[in-house]
Structures are given as C-alpha cells and as structure tokens.
Design a protein around this motif. Structure first.
Motif, PDB file in Angstrom:
ATOM      1  N   PHE A 174      12.034 -12.925 -39.205  1.00  6.82           N
ATOM      2  CA  PHE A 174      11.802 -11.976 -40.027  1.00  6.82           C
ATOM      3  C   PHE A 174      10.398 -11.108 -39.441  1.00  6.82           C
ATOM      4  CE2 PHE A 174      13.865 -13.516 -43.898  1.00  6.82           C
ATOM      5  CZ  PHE A 174      14.756 -12.550 -43.928  1.00  6.82           C
ATOM      6  N   ASN A 175       9.540 -12.134 -39.116  1.00  4.94           N
ATOM      7  CA  ASN A 175       8.268 -11.658 -38.244  1.00  4.94           C
ATOM      8  C   ASN A 175       8.536 -10.779 -37.149  1.00  4.94           C
ATOM      9  OD1 ASN A 175       6.140 -12.428 -40.197  1.00  4.94           O
ATOM     10  ND2 ASN A 175       5.995 -14.394 -39.194  1.00  4.94           N
TER      11      ASN A 175
ATOM     12  N   ILE B  44      11.238  -9.538 -36.244  1.00  2.11           N
ATOM     13  CA  ILE B  44      12.040  -8.114 -36.710  1.00  2.11           C
ATOM     14  C   ILE B  44      10.631  -7.112 -36.982  1.00  2.11           C
ATOM     15  CG2 ILE B  44      13.280  -7.180 -38.590  1.00  2.11           C
ATOM     16  CD1 ILE B  44      15.138  -9.503 -38.502  1.00  2.11           C
ATOM     17  N   THR B  45       9.859  -7.575 -37.537  1.00  7.94           N
ATOM     18  CA  THR B  45       8.915  -6.139 -38.011  1.00  7.94           C
ATOM     19  C   THR B  45       7.940  -5.905 -36.815  1.00  7.94           C
ATOM     20  OG1 THR B  45       7.927  -8.010 -39.599  1.00  7.94           O
ATOM     21  CG2 THR B  45       8.789  -5.998 -40.411  1.00  7.94           C
TER      22      THR B  45
ATOM     23  N   ASN C 293      11.869 -17.077 -41.529  1.00  7.13           N
ATOM     24  CA  ASN C 293      10.417 -16.519 -41.484  1.00  7.13           C
ATOM     25  C   ASN C 293      10.103 -15.980 -40.139  1.00  7.13           C
ATOM     26  OD1 ASN C 293       7.843 -15.789 -42.253  1.00  7.13           O
ATOM     27  ND2 ASN C 293       7.932 -17.280 -43.628  1.00  7.13           N
TER      28      ASN C 293
END
Lengths: 205, 205
Positions: free
Chosen positions: B106-107, B109-110, B103
DNA sequence: TTTTACATTAACCATTTGGTTAAAACAAAC
DNA sequence: GTTTGTTTTAACCAAATGGTTAATGTAAAA
C-alpha cells in the motif's frame, strides 16, 4: 490577536493533516508543513512542541471524527440492510474525500497499534460495545454469520479499493480518474447487493 | 570467495527485506539493515549503490514472486469456484507468512504507483491479460458479475484482515495471536462460501 | 506613551542519515 | 613469498532534519 492565533493554528493543522496523511509520520517533514501553512518552521514548535505531539493531535482528531459516525449509525433502530446501506454510503463518501486515509491508518496500525486503541478509547469509541447488539440483531433477522465476520468483510470491501486506488485507476480504468470515482460510487449499491446476497447462505430457515 | 560473496549478499537482502517491509522506504535506516545483516554499513553501498537501488531490487523480487503465482492459477482449467479456492488458499498462506506485506505494498502504491506498474511489467505480470479469459469463464458459468468487481472483492477480503491485523487481534481476540491466526485460516473456507453465495445474486437464469 | 504579553521570524545547533574514501584483511595467482 | 584483485571496515563528510534561542513585531493594557 485571539482571532489571529486561532487562524494560524488552523492553518498549521490543515497543512499538517495533509502532509501527514499523504506522507505518513516517517515521511512527513516539518519544513514542508510550515511551507504549506505559509509560516515559519519555528511557529510549528511554538504551537505544538514536537513533531510527535503535532502528529498525535491530528491523529486523534481524525479518529474521533471517523468513530463518532459509526456510533450514531449503530444506534439507529433500522434493519441490518438499512444499517449496512447507511454505513457503506457514509464510508465511501468519507473515503472519496480523503483518499489517503486508509493508507495513513494502516501505517499507524503497524507503527503504534496501542496508541491507536488509546485514541479510540479517548474518543469514546468502543467497538466491543457494538458487537453484542449487532449479534442480537443479526440472529433476530435470521442470519447466523458472526458479527466480526460481518463487519470485517464490509470494511474490507469498502476500504481496500480506495487504499489500492492508484493501481486500480491505472489498471482497470486506464488512468481515467472520473471513471474510477464513478466506479467507487457505484459500489455503494453493489456492495450492499453483494453482502446481502452472501448473507443468504448464512440464513437459517 | 565467490561463495562468501553470495553469502553476504544474501544476508544483506534478507535483512533489507525485513526492515523495508516492516518500516517502509521512508522509515527504514541503512544502519539498521547493516546491523541486522551483521555487517558494516559501507558494505551495503558496496553491494548496492544506494538505498533507492537496494529498495528497488528487493521490491521487484517481491512483486515477481507474488505475481508469478497468480499467473499459474489463472491458467489452470478448472471451475471458477476451484480457482477462487486456490487463489484464496495461496494468498492467505502467503500473507500469514508475510504479515507486513500488505502495508508495504500500500505504501508503495501511493509513493510510486508507476514504479510498481513498471515492476509488474518487468516481472511479466499483465493483469489485463487475465481479465478477458476470466470474463469469458464467468459468463460461461452463468455469472454476470464484472470481472474486476469479482477480483477486487476477493482481494479486499483476503488482504484487509491481514493489513489490519494488530487491531483485529486486539479488538476481536483480546490479543491472542493464535486465535487470530486460526481465524484468518478459517477464512480460507468462509470467504469462498461468502463469495459463491454473493455470486448467486448475479447468476442469470 | 510606555509597558507588557504574546506572535513571528532569522539564525543556529545537535543529531541523524545516506553516502564516500582510504586503508586494512584476505584469498587466489604467480 | 610477493603480487594482485577483491571484500570489509573505520573514519569521515555533506546534507537534511527536528528543535532551540534570541531578537523583532505587534497589539492591547497601563
């Protein structure tokens, strides 16, 4: 008047959805939502009392939309391969149109998993109900794979490449957005091929 | 003195890592980090000038740790199946010990994909370099699957079930944490079996 | 035309939050 | 024991942020 009310409410919801999905609950700012909707910040609180309320509203609507599609698919009486095809097809389209969705949901999964399940429930989505029929259909068609393994592997391969998009886009396709999109679309077929191939290992003869 | 400095710095880093990974950059609070480290908030700024700096420091250390393991594995001269086994084994252990890691990444990554790539670079991780040798080894062993497809599918199946842990734990295992953990561990074998099965479809004869 | 009820906004408020500063504590150097 | 340099803290600050309030617009009802 009535019309206008609906209009602004819609504007707020659209703006809020975008901001929440892109920045997450913690990162989103009420001011940004107001700006994007082209209205005064007070109006947000006039229509939805608090940030938390606005967030919940949007979140549960989103869950409902996603969940209802699964239900329909599961009940069709076609082969596992056909269901798989339909599932992958539908989800890849959904994700390409909402690239920030996976991340958003992952965040909510860690931030408030019980709230998410609550939302599932409110939206009449009960994944456990799909398990038994799926189990039956799998074994009827000769596959011994466990139904949750079946589902988790498919979800993994559908969702992950979208959640990791910015990296894959840059690393594999040198930043070419269109090539990335084509790749994800091509996975509609390749995932089905891949999964059905893997399932052969689990086939009892 | 010198010892103590290292001691507090360590305390800060441990606390910050935990908080950042669990809450993300936007959700993390400097005060919470200070509390968890058992020190005054000013000390955070004494050791690391800003939240952003502290975050970057921790993030790049993390990336380095993850990335270096891949490098080692890729260079071993064993069969694809053996490499796959080693990769899955190592990553599942890493993820079970750091359940919030997916998670968190992913955070990031954006939020800042280029910063992430920068970190890859700084940590001497160059995924593109692994692609060509992998491509060669795959075709030498008779598999026509594209190397990035190979990698993305594996990463998907390893990472997703950990990222979605709270949901899977509740929905599939009725909240039993131990059963969930056993399941993830069991995937060490099942993923290899699954992937090798799927690869048969891509085998040229 | 006046009243009424709702929609919208500008100005404010309290709290939170990242960050600064100046003083205190402390340990080593002299 | 005094000086010196570093570590730690309490008190404070400015900006951001979610939220409130009171006034203004506005359109239908009377």
């Amino acid at each position: 008047m009535e019309e206008k009310e609906i209009h602004t409410e819609e504007k707020i919801l659209n703006a809020a959805r975008e901001v929440f999905i892109e920045k997450g609950m913690a990162g989103a700012r009420m001011q940004e939502i107001a700006d994007k909707a082209g209205i005064n910040k007070s109006l947000l609180h006039y229509y939805f009392r608090s940030k938390e309320k606005l967030f919940s509203f949007i979140f549960s609507k989103l869950i409902g939309k996603i969940g209802s599609r699964i239900g329909e698919l599961m009940e069709e009486s076609v082969s596992i391969e056909e269901k798989l095809k339909g599932f992958v097809d539908m989800y890849i389209d959904l994700l390409l149109n909402n690239p920030y969705l996976p991340n958003f949901i992952f965040n909510e999964i860690t931030r408030n998993p019980d709230g998410l399940l609550q939302n599932f429930h409110s939206a009449n989505i009960n994944p456990r109900e799909y398990m038994e029929p799926l189990q039956k259909q799998l074994s009827k068609e000769g596959y011994t794979i466990l139904p949750h393994d079946f589902i988790i592997n498919i979800l993994s391969m559908v969702i992950f490449p979208v959640a990791a998009r910015p990296i894959i886009e840059r690393l594999v396709f040198e930043g070419n957005k269109d090539e990335y999109k084509q790749y994800i679309l091509s996975r509609k077929e390749s995932i089905v091929k891949y999964v059905m191939g893997a399932m052969e290992v689990y086939k009892q003869k």
